[in-house]
Enzyme design. Sequence first.
Site, PDB file in Angstrom:
ATOM      1  N   LYS A   1       0.861  -1.180   0.000  1.00  0.00           N
ATOM      2  CA  LYS A   1       0.000   0.000   0.000  1.00  0.00           C
ATOM      3  C   LYS A   1       0.899   1.232   0.000  1.00  0.00           C
ATOM      4  O   LYS A   1       1.702   1.430   0.912  1.00  0.00           O
ATOM      5  CB  LYS A   1      -0.895  -0.008   1.238  1.00  0.00           C
ATOM      6  CG  LYS A   1      -1.837   1.190   1.285  1.00  0.00           C
ATOM      7  CD  LYS A   1      -2.778   1.080   2.469  1.00  0.00           C
ATOM      8  CE  LYS A   1      -3.705   2.270   2.548  1.00  0.00           C
ATOM      9  NZ  LYS A   1      -4.587   2.180   3.731  1.00  0.00           N
TER      10      LYS A   1
ATOM     11  N   LYS B   1      -2.133  -1.337  -3.809  1.00  0.00           N
ATOM     12  CA  LYS B   1      -3.011  -0.173  -3.738  1.00  0.00           C
ATOM     13  C   LYS B   1      -2.180   1.096  -3.806  1.00  0.00           C
ATOM     14  O   LYS B   1      -1.200   1.176  -3.064  1.00  0.00           O
ATOM     15  CB  LYS B   1      -3.791  -0.226  -2.420  1.00  0.00           C
ATOM     16  CG  LYS B   1      -4.753   0.942  -2.219  1.00  0.00           C
ATOM     17  CD  LYS B   1      -5.455   0.836  -0.867  1.00  0.00           C
ATOM     18  CE  LYS B   1      -6.482   1.957  -0.722  1.00  0.00           C
ATOM     19  NZ  LYS B   1      -7.186   1.923   0.564  1.00  0.00           N
TER      20      LYS B   1
HETATM   21 ZN   LIG Z   1      -5.775   3.246   7.836  1.00  0.00          ZN
END
Ligand SMILES: [Zn+2]
Length: 331
Positions: free
Chosen positions: A201, A254
């Site tokens: 992420k 992501k």
């Molecule tokens: Zn978070």
Amino acid sequence: MSFPTHRPRRLRRTEALRGLVRETNLSTTGLIYPMFVCSGSKVRQEVSSMPEIYQQSADQIVEECREVESLGIPGVILFGLPESKDPRGASSLSSQGVVQRAIDAIRKANLRLLVITDVCLCEYTDHGHCGVIEHDHQTNEATVANDATIAILAEQALSHARAGADIVAPSDMMDGRVAAIREKLDEHKFENVAILSYAAKYCSGFYGPFREAAQSAPQFGDRRSYQMDPANAREALKEVALDLEEGADMVMVKPALPYLDVIRAVREKFEVPVGAYNVSGEYAMVKAAVQKGWLDEQRVTLEILTSIQRAGASIILSYHAKQAARWLNHF
Ligand SMILES: [Zn+2]
């Protein structure tokens, strides 16, 4: 390989030919629809930067879930908007929490949808960070404490499992959280609840609209000390390897569009299902351009989702999931 023996245009002549040789076939089976659940009843408030996406109470979530299921989308991922926030995100652990009650309501409605829950603290903490804050003993600066946070995240995942979640998806980027969650779930006999880890992420500007939707903007500093540097790709492979070692069943990258190379690298290196999150900013960019008449929404959305699948993601979380399903099913 030379012209005129080879004419690639031969296979592009008709739709039947193009279909026959198509390498990537987007379908609804890999789509997951993200939803924002708040307290109360009959609440349905559109997020201004994300047209057609709502903050809604559990009863309304159930109604939209019926629609999601009827469109052939296999699952939803829930994000909570709690009534109260505190420094440690305590409301995220309650059996009466917004997410826990929404799962329960979906279960009672007898829907076959997979229920995935986002596991993190940023929606529940008053400071908006993904973990609890500690003062570093060396620098005395406020920092997000890793080990204290993962203990809370494991409890949160357990409460989601108890409420009936099929899959828990930790998005916090603390080190060691997948192992802590797996251990906690197994200890309480939830060995069949799967973990979809947000393994890579990135600290991205494309989360802007989500922070409005989830009311989770950090009140001080930023998330660079725990989310990944957008410049790094090899580090993503390390993050994925660690999460798999700790027991993740599936991994996610992501955002999606600016990181298609990372999705591809993860897909090639590991033997697990790879997910990608087509995030709020990616959705908002399309919506804004469409509102101005600059882009054809159906065409660019299906092109974007196809590109994410082509890069190697078999699971795509997208705010466009419902519309894409309608287009794909020709409803
Ligand atoms: Zn978070």
